[in-house]
Write an enzyme that holds these catalytic residues in place. Sequence first.
Site, PDB file in Angstrom:
ATOM      1  N   GLY A 148       0.949  -1.021  -0.065  1.00  0.00           N
ATOM      2  CA  GLY A 148       0.069   0.208  -0.143  1.00  0.00           C
ATOM      3  C   GLY A 148       0.922   1.149   0.082  1.00  0.00           C
ATOM      4  CB  SER A 149       1.845   3.395  -2.213  1.00  0.00           C
ATOM      5  OG  SER A 149       0.993   3.260  -3.166  1.00  0.00           O
ATOM      6  N   GLY A 150      -0.834   4.793   0.108  1.00  0.00           N
ATOM      7  CA  GLY A 150      -1.522   5.801   0.061  1.00  0.00           C
ATOM      8  C   GLY A 150      -0.915   6.846   1.221  1.00  0.00           C
ATOM      9  CD1 TRP A 166      -1.976   4.077   8.112  1.00  0.00           C
ATOM     10  CD2 TRP A 166      -0.594   5.665   8.596  1.00  0.00           C
ATOM     11  NE1 TRP A 166      -1.383   3.940   9.455  1.00  0.00           N
ATOM     12  CE2 TRP A 166      -0.600   4.657   9.794  1.00  0.00           C
ATOM     13  CE3 TRP A 166       0.332   6.837   8.913  1.00  0.00           C
ATOM     14  CZ2 TRP A 166       0.000   4.723  11.295  1.00  0.00           C
ATOM     15  CZ3 TRP A 166       1.129   6.896   9.797  1.00  0.00           C
ATOM     16  CH2 TRP A 166       1.018   6.016  11.129  1.00  0.00           C
ATOM     17  N   GLY A 167       0.255   4.892   4.225  1.00  0.00           N
ATOM     18  CA  GLY A 167       1.326   3.979   3.582  1.00  0.00           C
ATOM     19  C   GLY A 167       2.531   4.665   3.648  1.00  0.00           C
ATOM     20  CB  ALA A 198      -1.122  10.015   7.102  1.00  0.00           C
ATOM     21  CE  LYS A 226      -9.558   5.860  13.751  1.00  0.00           C
ATOM     22  NZ  LYS A 226      -8.692   6.813  13.282  1.00  0.00           N
TER      23      LYS A 226
END
Length: 352
Positions: free
Chosen positions: A13-15, A17-18, A156, A207
């Site tokens: 993954g690389s969004g 957060w990633g 992030a 949450k």
Amino acid sequence: MALAGPLKVCIVGSGNWGSAVAKIIGHNVKNLKKFASTVNMWVFEENINGRKLTEIINTEHENVKYLPGYKLPENVVAVPNLSDAVKDADLLIFVIPHQFIHKICQEISGKVHRNALGITLIKGIDEGPEGLRLISDIIREKMDIDVSVLMGANIANEVAAEKFCETTIGSKNKEHGLLFKELLQTPNFRITVVEDADTVELCGALKNIVAVAAGFCDGLGCGDNTKAAVIRLGLMEMIAFANVFCKGPVSIATFLESCGVADLITTCYGGRNRKVSEAFVKSGKSIEELEKEMLNGQKLQGPQTSAEVYRILQQKNMVNKFPLFTAVYQICYEGKPVEDVISCLQSHPEHM
């Protein structure tokens, strides 16, 4: 544990957060002999102004789409083919939207050696015929590897900017949890390891539903007292949900870790679930339209999780025991008025 070093790391993954996590891992592995110095990061290939995103990341060392303005270490290599990215990996960091986990695991099942370890940073849950399924359970079942979880008050961009924060690793195997702590901890990213992994993971998913309710309150101009009530009652529903649906014992102490109350507060005051939900009230646009406009097309986890939770509660005939979770679902998907979030607080079973 039969893993021999140096351990190869792959980020799946690389969004937003990633990419922030890739920045931490890339820096850390340079200084730790236990880990291989190159980190693969699987990137879902996209074209940005006629150039491939992987090419931009590998030449300019920046994820210009999902984490613009922050340089990634040069030892983080963007790989567009998932099978190539995970080849020979010892440690897999899962950080993709939760709705893609089945497809991703199917694609790499059998391509990762059996001593590999996983950690999921994915905030969401799934539903199966038996009810609740945690993302870590899906990875464990489909890939037959041990899986830890990491959840916390971690917006992030703030992590990428190296602003101080805490996070929680939940691992049923303490040794595995400590290994991931070694890989991920920095002076400004402090990690506590606990064994109550299921509760840690549930906190990370639930949450986001509460944050949607907090955003609705902001959109309605309700003020800080109301938002504090949303946070408290949301926390009570999170604890009640964990007590009903977790297979093992639930420790209330886990809710006092970063994955619990801290993540809940930061998400209800910052974070995209709150922001988009406020815009939903003020603009009258759909969640889908706002995702495109405000999130670069990335998916909002709160509404989707509320839908999964609602279906699970229906199966168990427990919908009216969770009025806040239910109100969020009905406002997002059934066209109920946003003001219902206030009436659900007024008649909450906590007050009866």
